[in-house]
Design an enzyme around this catalytic site. Sequence first.
Site, PDB file in Angstrom:
ATOM      1  N   GLU A 153     -25.455  -6.031  25.484  1.00  0.00           N
ATOM      2  CA  GLU A 153     -26.402  -7.134  25.367  1.00  0.00           C
ATOM      3  C   GLU A 153     -27.045  -7.438  26.715  1.00  0.00           C
ATOM      4  OE1 GLU A 153     -26.517 -11.847  24.017  1.00  0.00           O
ATOM      5  OE2 GLU A 153     -24.612 -10.752  24.102  1.00  0.00           O
ATOM      6  N   GLU A 290     -31.901 -15.231  19.563  1.00  0.00           N
ATOM      7  CA  GLU A 290     -31.039 -14.099  19.238  1.00  0.00           C
ATOM      8  C   GLU A 290     -31.926 -13.091  18.528  1.00  0.00           C
ATOM      9  OE1 GLU A 290     -27.979 -13.602  19.999  1.00  0.00           O
ATOM     10  OE2 GLU A 290     -27.022 -15.541  20.362  1.00  0.00           O
TER      11      GLU A 290
END
Length: 326
Positions: A153, A290
């Site tokens: 990430e 997100e």
Amino acid sequence: MSYSYEDPDDPGPHPRRPFRRGGGLVAVAALVPTALAGWLLWQAMSGAADEDEPPKVLPLPSETTSGSKASPTGEAPSKTPDDPKPSKSEEQEPSKHSGAAKGPLSGKVVVIDPGHNPSNFRHARDIARLVDIGTNKKECDTTGTSTNSGYTEAEFTLDVSHRLRELLEAQGATVKFTQDRNRAFGPCVDERAEIGNAAKADAVVSVHADGSAAGNRGFHVILPAAVDSGSADTRAIVTPSRDLGVRIAGRFVSATGMAPSNYIGDGTGLDVRRDLGGLNLTKVPKVFIECGNMRDSRDAALLTSSSWRQKAAKGIADGISGFLKS
């Protein structure tokens, strides 16, 4: 239920896989589950919405406190899967970009907050230190999640953030990062908020990717709840942050074709949280996004595509631009 870690400032969905921490529920607005989803999809398909047109006033989903991600394997951060050449995010020096170009966003300051730090996994003790987030104390930062193939990430957020910066600077904005691989770890979530406050930013966007169960797909935008506790007071920025978040959500659908989350936000693509230090401590309009679920193979295929990441950056940039020009 056991968790791989608790993510203090990188939110996650309610119906998590076993890595998730628990959540609470505080109602902040009436629920109209399909309102935003319908508007987003209409906007994506028709292209009729004007970037500068204020979004419709839409009810928000309930405020929640859930969220977390899967831990990476502990190995060194991976390269971008489909782009073997080092990206600009691998530069060691702080960004010298100043947004000098003239354009419709001249005079506007945008702070981009790339979630996590590629080196956090080397500093477990440092990032585990508790910091005050107003409502309680949480870890300084976490490692973030990764795809099943090991694309982290932290690498994803830096890549998208660099693309986002280029798009905003082309319109004349001054863009600042909270971190650009130029520090050993962090910064902590309270410092991330303070960077935006000190810059007197017109908008702050924290870029993330989720780590939920396979089958959970789509993006969602996290908005600050109205918090007045200790050092946290978000009451003045809840409304403009919602405006920013709705615009980003709509433009993200248009640019990427990705639908709002099927596992959080009741189909609206929006989530309201009061347990994130980066939102609780902000004094300027700020949201999290997100961009998809790294643990779902279909979402992961998008997140690891350089061309899709460019689309994601464009969607976020268009939403920010629309907000700043409104």
